[in-house]
Design an enzyme around this catalytic site. Structure first.
Site, short mmCIF file in Angstrom:
data_model
loop_
_atom_site.label_atom_id
_atom_site.label_comp_id
_atom_site.label_asym_id
_atom_site.label_seq_id
_atom_site.Cartn_x
_atom_site.Cartn_y
_atom_site.Cartn_z
N LYS A 1 -2.39 8.50 3.18
CA LYS A 1 -3.70 8.82 3.35
C LYS A 1 -3.52 9.94 3.71
O LYS A 1 -4.46 11.00 3.31
CB LYS A 1 -4.07 7.78 4.69
CG LYS A 1 -5.46 8.38 5.01
CD LYS A 1 -6.31 7.39 5.90
CE LYS A 1 -5.49 7.50 7.49
NZ LYS A 1 -6.27 8.68 8.28
N ASN A 2 -2.89 10.61 4.74
CA ASN A 2 -3.04 11.98 5.52
C ASN A 2 -2.55 13.24 4.46
O ASN A 2 -2.64 14.25 4.95
CB ASN A 2 -2.68 12.01 6.75
CG ASN A 2 -3.49 11.11 7.66
OD1 ASN A 2 -4.57 10.66 7.08
ND2 ASN A 2 -2.92 10.92 8.73
N CYS B 1 -14.48 10.76 18.13
CA CYS B 1 -14.21 9.20 17.68
C CYS B 1 -13.54 8.57 18.65
O CYS B 1 -13.38 9.10 20.04
CB CYS B 1 -13.43 9.22 16.35
SG CYS B 1 -11.67 9.72 16.93
N ARG C 1 -12.09 15.33 19.51
CA ARG C 1 -11.60 15.79 18.29
C ARG C 1 -12.41 17.05 17.88
O ARG C 1 -13.01 17.20 16.61
CB ARG C 1 -11.80 14.69 17.35
CG ARG C 1 -11.27 13.29 17.50
CD ARG C 1 -9.71 13.35 17.33
NE ARG C 1 -9.15 13.49 16.15
CZ ARG C 1 -9.12 12.56 15.31
NH1 ARG C 1 -9.41 11.20 15.46
NH2 ARG C 1 -8.32 12.95 14.27
N ASP D 1 0.47 8.46 15.77
CA ASP D 1 -0.24 7.61 14.87
C ASP D 1 0.78 6.28 14.85
O ASP D 1 0.36 5.40 14.25
CB ASP D 1 -0.32 8.04 13.46
CG ASP D 1 -1.41 9.13 13.38
OD1 ASP D 1 -1.35 9.80 12.25
OD2 ASP D 1 -1.85 9.31 14.42
N ARG E 1 -9.45 1.41 6.72
CA ARG E 1 -9.43 2.91 6.40
C ARG E 1 -8.09 3.49 5.94
O ARG E 1 -7.78 4.30 5.31
CB ARG E 1 -10.00 3.66 7.95
CG ARG E 1 -11.43 3.41 8.35
CD ARG E 1 -11.90 4.42 9.20
NE ARG E 1 -11.41 5.76 8.90
CZ ARG E 1 -11.46 6.62 10.02
NH1 ARG E 1 -11.94 6.41 11.04
NH2 ARG E 1 -11.11 7.87 9.36
C1 EPZ Z 1 -4.36 14.68 11.85
O1 EPZ Z 1 -5.83 14.77 12.68
C2 EPZ Z 1 -4.40 13.24 11.44
N1 EPZ Z 1 -5.51 12.92 10.39
C3 EPZ Z 1 -4.45 12.11 12.51
O2 EPZ Z 1 -4.24 10.78 12.13
C4 EPZ Z 1 -3.32 12.34 13.68
O3 EPZ Z 1 -3.21 11.69 14.50
C5 EPZ Z 1 -3.34 13.77 13.82
O4 EPZ Z 1 -3.43 14.95 12.85
C6 EPZ Z 1 -2.09 14.36 14.80
O5 EPZ Z 1 -1.07 14.21 14.04
C7 EPZ Z 1 -5.36 13.45 9.14
O6 EPZ Z 1 -4.35 14.16 8.73
C8 EPZ Z 1 -6.85 13.10 8.12
P1 EPZ Z 1 -4.93 17.48 15.07
P2 EPZ Z 1 -6.44 16.08 13.08
O7 EPZ Z 1 -5.94 18.56 14.67
O8 EPZ Z 1 -6.02 17.35 12.29
C9 EPZ Z 1 -6.82 19.22 19.18
C10 EPZ Z 1 -4.48 8.50 11.58
O9 EPZ Z 1 -4.83 7.51 12.36
N2 EPZ Z 1 -7.55 20.14 18.55
O10 EPZ Z 1 -3.69 17.73 14.78
O11 EPZ Z 1 -7.70 15.88 13.41
C11 EPZ Z 1 -7.27 17.67 18.98
O12 EPZ Z 1 -8.34 17.47 19.86
C12 EPZ Z 1 -5.48 9.80 12.05
O13 EPZ Z 1 -4.22 8.72 10.52
C13 EPZ Z 1 -8.30 20.99 19.14
O14 EPZ Z 1 -8.67 21.13 20.23
O15 EPZ Z 1 -5.58 16.27 14.50
C14 EPZ Z 1 -5.92 16.98 19.39
O16 EPZ Z 1 -5.75 16.92 20.79
C15 EPZ Z 1 -5.85 9.95 13.47
N3 EPZ Z 1 -9.20 21.90 18.15
C16 EPZ Z 1 -4.82 18.16 18.82
O17 EPZ Z 1 -5.39 19.33 18.71
C17 EPZ Z 1 -9.03 21.87 16.95
O18 EPZ Z 1 -9.81 22.66 16.13
C18 EPZ Z 1 -4.06 17.59 17.56
O19 EPZ Z 1 -5.22 17.28 16.63
C19 EPZ Z 1 -8.28 20.86 16.20
C20 EPZ Z 1 -7.37 20.02 16.77
#
Ligand code: EPZ
Length: 418
Positions: free
Chosen positions: A22-23, A116, A121, A304, A397
């Site tokens: 998916k990702n 969420c 996020r 995850d 999802r």
């Molecule tokens: C991706 O989400 C994945 N989703 C998530 O999978 C996964 O849990 C996550 O990466 C971590 O591996 C997709 O790829 C579609 P991040 P993403 O930006 O990119 C903070 C699933 O179950 N952050 O790496 O949204 C954020 O709050 C989903 O398949 C900021 O502060 O995660 C988090 O604490 C859930 N500012 C950390 O960084 C930003 O601009 C990592 O988030 C961006 C992120």
């Protein structure tokens, strides 16, 4: 609303094939916006999130067709640049449309995803990087309104190795003027799969999979053929199920190198693992040993898989400390597991799991994608009755027919239309 019903107690046995990731599919579909012509994508999984991003892209003028080479995606005639709130709120990853739309079109209007269940996020790191690349943007009634004549290469430093942030800026940079360097970039396999797709389109990208990615802008891109990598989180979920039920499960069509952090922890629980070229066999331990985990960005233990591993530790011998270091609120599954008899104490971003001899069947409610998987796993081992997992639209999802995969492995599990 549909629910999944499970009569637990069966040991899972047999082989099961993993679906496409998916990702990886989500950013790769977004990348199809970067150029006209017809892309062909194999192994796109049939999931709600994929339907959501296709719905948004269709509103932008993109066409999709199931062809003999896989899903054919054409964005010859983009007719819009807006991702509406009513769709974005159901899937945060819609933010991935921002980079490609600015690269192709010079403008985008994307709803802020909002929080969420697992955390706030934010996307501040995405937006800060785009501003550094020359984008003018303002927030207005929950939408990011962005414009740029031509993106310019920049030296970007991510405070946090954000996965979709890295992907968004990679896509923005491929036709920008000059060079873009992403420092403290995310290293997940899905980043590397996107880079492979972009290189197939003619992009000049080096260093994906490391924490420094260098992208030199090119003038033109072309459509590409690409096969999506296997879903390592689905594979890990199936592996944990095999170990947890004391069975023997062969997960086929996976990439074992993407699963090393989990494999190492499963061995520590006493499970026996046989790693093949594109498969992993997991044999459940006779006595499940408690093991501590701390979630980390790749190649660390994946956040995850945290909820699924916690379900496993609920029936281990001893105590397991689970630290969630990526998201601030990813223990929502705990209250539902406790309704099944689990003994878990939360203290900030740590959860202390005291293993029990058994879990008890109960009606439970899914709250997010991976929490729903965790509850299904718990149901597989809860003997003496039926576990009903409600609101499984969360599960749909990110998992392609998970109950059918478990049924194929011998579980007494079915979906009831609600
Ligand atoms: C991706 O989400 C994945 N989703 C998530 O999978 C996964 O849990 C996550 O990466 C971590 O591996 C997709 O790829 C579609 P991040 P993403 O930006 O990119 C903070 C699933 O179950 N952050 O790496 O949204 C954020 O709050 C989903 O398949 C900021 O502060 O995660 C988090 O604490 C859930 N500012 C950390 O960084 C930003 O601009 C990592 O988030 C961006 C992120």
């Amino acid at each position: 609303m549909d629910k999944i019903v499970i009569e637990g107690g069966k040991s899972l046995k047999g082989s099961v094939k993993v679906s496409g990731a998916k990702n990886a599919a989500l950013p790769i579909l977004a990348a199809c916006l970067l150029t006209g012509g017809r892309h062909s994508l194999r192994s796109i999984p049939h999931l709600r999130d994929i339907q959501t991003i296709k719905s948004i892209m269709s509103k932008l003028g993109v066409t999709f067709r199931d062809g003999k080479e896989g899903l054919e995606v054409s964005s010859d005639n983009l007719t819009g640049c807006e991702a509406p709130y009513d769709l974005v709120k159901t899937m945060r990853a819609s933010v991935l449309l921002l980079g490609p739309l600015l690269a192709r079109y010079g403008k985008a209007r994307i709803s802020l995803p909002g929080g969420c269940a697992i955390g706030a996020r934010p996307i501040n790191l995405h937006l800060k990087a785009l501003v550094a690349m020359g984008v003018d943007m303002y927030l207005d009634r929950g939408y990011v309104n962005a414009r740029v004549d031509r993106l310019k290469g920049a030296d970007i430093f991510f405070d946090i190795p954000t996965v979709t942030g890295t992907e968004n800026i990679m896509m923005a940079a491929v036709t920008a003027s000059g060079q873009t360097v992403l420092n403290n970039a995310a290293k997940e396999p899905e980043i590397q799969d996107l880079a492979r797709m972009l290189r197939g389109m003619g992009a000049d990208i080096q260093g994906d999979g490391s924490d420094t990615i260098t992208i030199s802008g090119v003038r033109d891109l072309r459509p590409a053929r690409h096969t999506i990598i296997p879903d390592r989180i689905e594979a890990g979920t199936l592996m944990i199920a095999g170990a947890m039920t004391g069975g023997e499960v062969k997960v086929e069509g996976c990439m074992p190198s993407h699963l090393e952090a989990l494999t190492e922890k499963l061995v520590s629980t006493g499970a026996r693992i046989e790693v093949g070229h594109d498969s992993v066999v997991v044999k459940g331990p006779d006595i499940i040993k408690s093991v501590d985990i701390k979630t980390m960005p790749f190649p660390g233990f994946p956040t995850d898989l945290q909820a699924q591993f916690m379900a496993f530790m609920c029936i281990a011998k001893g105590r397991s400390m689970i630290r969630e270091s990526v998201f601030e609120n990813r223990f929502i599954h705990v209250s539902e597991l406790k309704r099944m008899g689990a003994d878990i104490e939360i203290n900030g971003n740590q959860a202390l799991v005291k293993g029990q001899n058994r879990l008890l069947p109960a009606p439970v409610m899914a709250t997010d994608l991976r929490a729903s998987a965790s509850l299904v796993l718990a149901g597989l081992v809860a003997e003496g009755g039926r576990t009903e997992v409600q609101r499984i639209y969360h599960l749909d999802r990110g998992y392609e027919g998970l109950e059918n995969k478990f049924k194929h492995l011998g579980a007494a599990i079915w979906r009831e239309k609600g």
